[in-house]
Design a protein around this motif. Structure first.
Motif, PDB file in Angstrom:
ATOM      1  N   PRO A 117      52.983  23.627  84.216  1.00  0.00           N
ATOM      2  CA  PRO A 117      53.313  22.866  85.429  1.00  0.00           C
ATOM      3  C   PRO A 117      54.499  23.423  86.197  1.00  0.00           C
ATOM      4  O   PRO A 117      54.732  23.044  87.342  1.00  0.00           O
ATOM      5  CB  PRO A 117      53.613  21.463  84.894  1.00  0.00           C
ATOM      6  CG  PRO A 117      54.037  21.680  83.477  1.00  0.00           C
ATOM      7  CD  PRO A 117      53.235  22.844  82.992  1.00  0.00           C
ATOM      8  N   ASN A 118      55.274  24.304  85.593  1.00  0.00           N
ATOM      9  CA  ASN A 118      56.422  24.898  86.276  1.00  0.00           C
ATOM     10  C   ASN A 118      56.632  26.316  85.771  1.00  0.00           C
ATOM     11  O   ASN A 118      56.046  26.725  84.760  1.00  0.00           O
ATOM     12  CB  ASN A 118      57.681  24.047  86.089  1.00  0.00           C
ATOM     13  CG  ASN A 118      57.910  23.697  84.630  1.00  0.00           C
ATOM     14  OD1 ASN A 118      57.923  24.560  83.764  1.00  0.00           O
ATOM     15  ND2 ASN A 118      58.085  22.409  84.348  1.00  0.00           N
ATOM     16  N   PHE A 119      57.482  27.071  86.459  1.00  0.00           N
ATOM     17  CA  PHE A 119      57.806  28.419  86.006  1.00  0.00           C
ATOM     18  C   PHE A 119      59.185  28.818  86.515  1.00  0.00           C
ATOM     19  O   PHE A 119      59.659  28.328  87.545  1.00  0.00           O
ATOM     20  CB  PHE A 119      56.751  29.439  86.445  1.00  0.00           C
ATOM     21  CG  PHE A 119      56.483  29.532  87.915  1.00  0.00           C
ATOM     22  CD1 PHE A 119      57.194  30.416  88.722  1.00  0.00           C
ATOM     23  CD2 PHE A 119      55.490  28.760  88.509  1.00  0.00           C
ATOM     24  CE1 PHE A 119      56.929  30.525  90.079  1.00  0.00           C
ATOM     25  CE2 PHE A 119      55.213  28.856  89.877  1.00  0.00           C
ATOM     26  CZ  PHE A 119      55.946  29.739  90.656  1.00  0.00           C
ATOM     27  N   SER A 120      59.828  29.695  85.754  1.00  0.00           N
ATOM     28  CA  SER A 120      61.150  30.216  86.086  1.00  0.00           C
ATOM     29  C   SER A 120      61.169  31.711  85.807  1.00  0.00           C
ATOM     30  O   SER A 120      60.538  32.175  84.848  1.00  0.00           O
ATOM     31  CB  SER A 120      62.242  29.531  85.249  1.00  0.00           C
ATOM     32  OG  SER A 120      62.287  28.147  85.496  1.00  0.00           O
ATOM     33  N   LEU A 121      61.902  32.461  86.622  1.00  0.00           N
ATOM     34  CA  LEU A 121      62.032  33.901  86.428  1.00  0.00           C
ATOM     35  C   LEU A 121      63.473  34.305  86.680  1.00  0.00           C
ATOM     36  O   LEU A 121      64.114  33.840  87.620  1.00  0.00           O
ATOM     37  CB  LEU A 121      61.110  34.677  87.377  1.00  0.00           C
ATOM     38  CG  LEU A 121      59.602  34.501  87.158  1.00  0.00           C
ATOM     39  CD1 LEU A 121      58.814  35.197  88.261  1.00  0.00           C
ATOM     40  CD2 LEU A 121      59.180  35.035  85.792  1.00  0.00           C
ATOM     41  N   ASP A 122      63.997  35.169  85.791  1.00  0.00           N
ATOM     42  CA  ASP A 122      65.351  35.686  85.941  1.00  0.00           C
ATOM     43  C   ASP A 122      65.352  36.884  86.879  1.00  0.00           C
ATOM     44  O   ASP A 122      64.502  37.773  86.775  1.00  0.00           O
ATOM     45  CB  ASP A 122      65.917  36.098  84.580  1.00  0.00           C
ATOM     46  CG  ASP A 122      66.097  34.919  83.644  1.00  0.00           C
ATOM     47  OD1 ASP A 122      66.401  33.816  84.138  1.00  0.00           O
ATOM     48  OD2 ASP A 122      65.918  35.090  82.423  1.00  0.00           O
ATOM     49  N   VAL A 123      66.313  36.921  87.782  1.00  0.00           N
ATOM     50  CA  VAL A 123      66.470  38.019  88.736  1.00  0.00           C
ATOM     51  C   VAL A 123      67.840  38.645  88.517  1.00  0.00           C
ATOM     52  O   VAL A 123      68.861  37.940  88.517  1.00  0.00           O
ATOM     53  CB  VAL A 123      66.331  37.516  90.179  1.00  0.00           C
ATOM     54  CG1 VAL A 123      66.688  38.610  91.173  1.00  0.00           C
ATOM     55  CG2 VAL A 123      64.916  37.026  90.429  1.00  0.00           C
ATOM     56  N   SER A 124      67.874  39.959  88.308  1.00  0.00           N
ATOM     57  CA  SER A 124      69.134  40.634  87.987  1.00  0.00           C
ATOM     58  C   SER A 124      69.447  41.788  88.934  1.00  0.00           C
ATOM     59  O   SER A 124      70.299  42.625  88.626  1.00  0.00           O
ATOM     60  CB  SER A 124      69.092  41.153  86.542  1.00  0.00           C
ATOM     61  OG  SER A 124      68.028  42.078  86.371  1.00  0.00           O
ATOM     62  N   SER A 125      68.769  41.849  90.083  1.00  0.00           N
ATOM     63  CA  SER A 125      69.006  42.949  91.021  1.00  0.00           C
ATOM     64  C   SER A 125      68.862  42.463  92.453  1.00  0.00           C
ATOM     65  O   SER A 125      68.315  41.384  92.716  1.00  0.00           O
ATOM     66  CB  SER A 125      68.025  44.097  90.760  1.00  0.00           C
ATOM     67  OG  SER A 125      66.691  43.681  90.986  1.00  0.00           O
TER      68      SER A 125
END
Length: 256
Positions: free
Chosen positions: A92-100
């Motif tokens: 039902p949800n999603f998360s993504l790490d961004v490092s740039s």
């Protein structure tokens, strides 16, 4: 061709889908709907982007992720930085790490997206202030022996999908980035290189990295002349390799 849908949750949602066919029609078909949530874990190394489905349906999702920009409007998969996962998602949800590609102390706007075989669906934009991100990483450069007109491939990580956000220099001379992903840049060799050996640097969002490898510039090579005995006013053809690809880059001197 996929249809583009911008979704903003309001008390009353009015949605118009423009078909790319000859007979444009308003579609009443359902589609996935997204909420972009607040950005979390904002640090000097990046941030975490978050989203949830307000309606998932039984669609086969082909990719999902986030796009972000310094601009509030019209930032899409085609013209913005992005993080994208090419697979279906059923949570039902999603998360993504961004490092740039996040500059320190700058305001950004991020929105979630999913794609299906027919649609690209975006959630609403969320504003946040970045604390920075990691520097680009240069793993490999090809070719290492270069000459005017060459295209150089730079392999690595933490580049920007938005090609103009990558600044590449050969020995301090700026070069044109012709295409970009987060792991690969294609760069046109600049015309003003003066040194036979040059270092290469990549700058993204204020962070700079330099290649450990040195590039060797190959100068012009003359293989033959159309004539060796000349008088004033003669035209001589010079044959060879690695000449400048336009007239202004070449100068010819005849010694006494």
């Amino acid at each position: 061709m996929r249809k583009l849908i911008n979704v903003t949750l309001l008390p009353l949602l009015i949605l118009t889908i423009i078909s790319c066919g000859e007979d444009d029609q308003v579609s009443s078909r359902e589609f996935p709907k997204l909420n972009t949530l607040e950005v979390s874990n904002i640090t000097a190394n990046g941030a975490t982007f978050n989203a949830e489905f307000s309606f998932r349906g039984d669609f086969e999702i082909t990719s999902y992720g986030f796009v972000w920009s310094r601009f509030t409007k019209d930032f899409t998969l085609d013209n913005s930085d992005k993080v994208i996962i090419h697979q279906n998602i059923n949570t039902p949800n999603f998360s993504l790490d961004v490092s740039s590609a996040l500059e320190e102390d700058k305001t950004y706007y991020v929105r979630s997206f999913v794609t299906t075989d027919e649609f690209i669906v975006y959630g609403q934009a969320k504003e946040f202030v970045s604390l920075g991100s990691n520097a680009p990483q240069i793993d490999n450069v090809s070719p290492l022996s270069i000459f005017y007109g060459d295209t150089v491939s730079i392999f690595g990580a933490n580049f920007s999908f938005a090609k103009d956000n990558n600044q590449v220099k050969f020995g301090g001379v700026s070069a044109e980035v012709t295409s970009a992903t987060d792991t690969l840049l294609h760069v046109l060799l600049p015309e003003l290189i003066q040194s036979e050996n040059s270092t290469l640097s990549v700058s993204v969002a204020g962070n700079v990295s330099e290649s450990a490898e040195t590039l060797n510039f190959i100068g012009p090579e003359i293989t033959s002349l159309s004539k060796t005995e000349v008088v004033y006013g003669d035209t001589v053809e010079i044959f060879g390799n690695h000449f400048g690809y336009h007239e202004g880059l070449n100068s010819v001197k005849i010694a006494e």
